[in-house]
Motif scaffolding. Structure first.
Motif, PDB file in Angstrom:
ATOM      1  N   UNK A  97       0.785  -1.250   0.093  1.00  0.00           N
ATOM      2  CA  UNK A  97       0.088  -0.048  -0.097  1.00  0.00           C
ATOM      3  C   UNK A  97       0.802   1.378   0.047  1.00  0.00           C
ATOM      4  N   UNK A  98       1.854   1.312   0.818  1.00  0.00           N
ATOM      5  CA  UNK A  98       2.773   2.537   0.828  1.00  0.00           C
ATOM      6  C   UNK A  98       3.404   2.521  -0.509  1.00  0.00           C
ATOM      7  N   UNK A  99       3.892   1.727  -1.128  1.00  0.00           N
ATOM      8  CA  UNK A  99       4.470   1.802  -2.607  1.00  0.00           C
ATOM      9  C   UNK A  99       3.421   2.145  -3.479  1.00  0.00           C
ATOM     10  N   UNK A 100       2.119   1.723  -3.485  1.00  0.00           N
ATOM     11  CA  UNK A 100       1.161   2.198  -4.466  1.00  0.00           C
ATOM     12  C   UNK A 100       0.746   3.618  -4.087  1.00  0.00           C
ATOM     13  N   UNK A 101       0.790   3.958  -2.902  1.00  0.00           N
ATOM     14  CA  UNK A 101       0.507   5.530  -2.860  1.00  0.00           C
ATOM     15  C   UNK A 101       1.894   6.179  -3.190  1.00  0.00           C
ATOM     16  N   UNK A 102       3.224   5.931  -3.085  1.00  0.00           N
ATOM     17  CA  UNK A 102       4.076   6.782  -3.733  1.00  0.00           C
ATOM     18  C   UNK A 102       4.296   6.785  -5.051  1.00  0.00           C
ATOM     19  N   UNK A 103       3.703   5.579  -5.686  1.00  0.00           N
ATOM     20  CA  UNK A 103       3.755   5.626  -7.187  1.00  0.00           C
ATOM     21  C   UNK A 103       2.588   6.669  -7.560  1.00  0.00           C
ATOM     22  N   UNK A 104       1.465   6.668  -7.091  1.00  0.00           N
ATOM     23  CA  UNK A 104       0.290   7.407  -7.338  1.00  0.00           C
ATOM     24  C   UNK A 104       0.603   9.020  -7.491  1.00  0.00           C
ATOM     25  N   UNK A 105       1.316   9.252  -6.130  1.00  0.00           N
ATOM     26  CA  UNK A 105       1.718  10.555  -5.955  1.00  0.00           C
ATOM     27  C   UNK A 105       2.758  11.128  -6.982  1.00  0.00           C
ATOM     28  N   UNK A 106       3.599  10.209  -7.267  1.00  0.00           N
ATOM     29  CA  UNK A 106       4.681  10.591  -7.967  1.00  0.00           C
ATOM     30  C   UNK A 106       6.136  11.036  -7.341  1.00  0.00           C
TER      31      UNK A 106
END
Length: 547
Positions: A443-452
């Protein structure tokens, strides 16, 4: 024949009974009103003893072995209303001592058995004693490594393979007026893919960010730093309460959410605990929300471990208390590693923080409202966030997503001890965390990818002592590029986008209304429910009355 008829004439006549026919289903047409408690029962439940006066100690390893699959029901629970002063315990001082069950109790005694010594490898040629095959005496390799192999084979003989499943509670109670629309198993979700999704485009940027303190990159086991408490307010505003999303929904997009909600749905196949997301469909627009005062924002601890934490009343290592501890650690660590002060520089976005309140100091956070094209005229608008900013080696600005992993008890968590391995074998520590907290890290990784975000900063925070859950120290930090870290943890973003698109398409086919997506607490599947508009109004009213 005439005599037979004469005999039968004395018997009462046979009347054909009336049988009710249910035209609308099966079962009786009318059910009498009877005040009888109903206890649901599943065929897979284990049958225990009705009453056992001899065994006083409960089983610690599998306490829910004889629990019902439908959860704990109190229909037949005994409630003592009046205290009887004449009640006395039975004196059992003269009773004989009870011998508990012992492993190998019914095995033959092989220690003093001469015939068994050859098979057990003691005192004969197989062990190399007295001129055996192994010169010089000692243990042969076959016996030396065979015991470990046999032990591993027999580890799951009694309970590990057929261990009773631990029953988890649902994140929300499913009510009788909810209509189940779809059930999707995880194997189906793992096969989905939506490739060629381009990076999100910024629509609005809000808030301000503080710079990261590089001194925290030098922390090690010999130079640990205590974790401080930061008195700043953390805003966890849901989708429909966001004023910026309300403004954007009038002119663009038809799917609206936050990065936490999107990450939860995209990483649903890695989750074991139950969670739920409320969906409101208004025409061609869909809003993904979270319930008020839910445990959605709490971080899970050892969710994907082989032995996750249990819910024990009053224990600091219960699942709920560990989630609260991990969430507070994460909030404090994110703010402590930043350079805070009036004289310190800050990076400001185009617009101020939309959740600012007079006289309230909020945490340092920058919001990016971004949009993605999902195909079929579906445009996703989501609020993403950064936690800090740092100046790169070439003078460029790099945005950070900062998170914290916490150690509570390495033995109970079946993990490596950080104070021994973090400096020398950091890869082993990270591998252990990926095994025990796969869903949280994804989840942390997906949040970082979505935020750029340009970097994902991970901090390692541990308790000062295992029995003190209030004091913590920072043992080290580590940084990754989000896309590379996603590849390292085997996180496929095409599959993540496919899962989101599948659930959105299901909701788009439904009429306008309110829906709920829930992860089943005990099965690897996601359920979609059609719920009334006022489904959670009673819960909010009860919470206001309690306040």
């Amino acid at each position: 024949i005439f005599s037979l008829f004469k005999k039968m004439a004395g018997y009462p006549p046979f009347r054909k009974p009336y049988v009710q026919y249910n035209e609308h289903g099966w079962g009786p047409c009318e059910v009498p009103d009877m005040d009888v408690p109903y206890q649901p029962f599943c065929k897979s439940d284990r049958l225990g003893k009705i009453c056992d006066w001899t065994m006083a100690v409960q089983e610690k390893k599998y306490p829910n072995k004889y629990a019902s699959s439908f959860g704990n029901n109190s229909q037949y629970a005994y409630f003592h209303e009046e205290d009887d002063s004449t009640f006395h315990l039975v004196d059992n001082t003269g009773s004989r001592a009870f011998k508990p069950y012992q492993r190998g109790r019914f095995r033959p005694n092989l220690r003093n058995n001469v015939r068994a010594k050859g098979r057990m490898g003691r005192g004969n040629a197989a062990m190399g004693v007295g001129g055996g095959n192994n010169p010089g005496g000692g243990t042969s390799n076959s016996v030396k490594y065979g015991r470990g192999r046999d032990t591993r084979r027999n580890m799951g003989r009694r309970f590990a393979r057929n261990a009773p499943s631990r029953l988890r509670e649902s994140s929300v109670q499913v009510r009788s007026n909810w209509v189940s629309i779809e059930e999707i198993e995880f194997p189906r979700l793992l096969k989905l893919a939506l490739p060629n999704i381009k990076d999100g485009q910024d629509i609005v940027t809000c808030g301000s960010l503080e710079y990261y303190d590089k001194l925290y990159d030098r922390i090690n086991l010999r130079n640990e730093k205590p974790l401080l408490k930061v008195d700043r307010i953390v805003q966890t505003v849901t989708t429909t309460d966001d004023p910026v999303i309300r403004r954007l929904s009038k002119t663009m997009g038809n799917i609206f959410a936050t990065d936490e909600i999107l990450a939860t749905i995209m990483c649903s196949t890695r989750s074991n605990y139950s969670w739920d997301v409320v969906i409101e469909k208004l025409g061609t627009k869909v809003f993904l929300d979270k319930r008020d005062n839910a445990h959605f924002d709490l971080l899970t601890v050892n969710e994907t471990s082989l032995e996750p934490p249990m819910e024990e009343q009053g224990s600091i290592n219960s699942a709920h208390n560990l989630a609260l501890e991990a969430t507070l650690i994460n909030h404090n660590f994110v703010q402590q590693v930043l350079r805070v002060g009036n004289q310190e520089p800050r990076f400001k976005f185009d617009e101020p923080n939309p959740f600012e309140e007079p006289g309230v100091e909020l945490i340092s956070v920058g919001y990016r409202y971004r949009q993605w094209e999902l195909g079929n005229d579906l445009v996703l608008v989501a609020r993403c966030k950064h936690n800090g900013v740092i100046q790169g080696p070439n003078g460029e600005l790099q945005f950070l997503s900062i998170k914290a992993l916490n150690e509570w008890d390495s033995k109970a968590a079946n993990s490596v001890e950080w104070r021994q391995k973090l400096d020398t074998q950091r890869g082993a520590v990270l591998a252990s965390e990926l095994r025990n907290n796969a869903c949280k890290l994804a989840r942390w990784t997906v949040e970082a990818v979505l935020a750029g975000s340009d970097q994902l900063k991970l901090g390692y925070v541990s308790r000062v002592t295992q029995r003190d859950h209030l004091r913590h120290v920072i043992l080290g930090t580590q940084q990754f590029k989000p896309q590379e870290f996603a590849t390292q943890i085997n996180l496929n973003m095409d599959n993540a986008w496919g899962i989101l698109r599948c659930l959105v398409d299901m909701v788009m086919k439904q009429p306008d209304g309110k829906y709920l997506i829930m992860k089943d607490p005990n099965k690897p599947m996601v359920r979609l429910y059609d719920i009334p508009e006022n489904a959670f109004d009673s819960d909010a009213a009860e919470e206001e009355d309690s306040d």
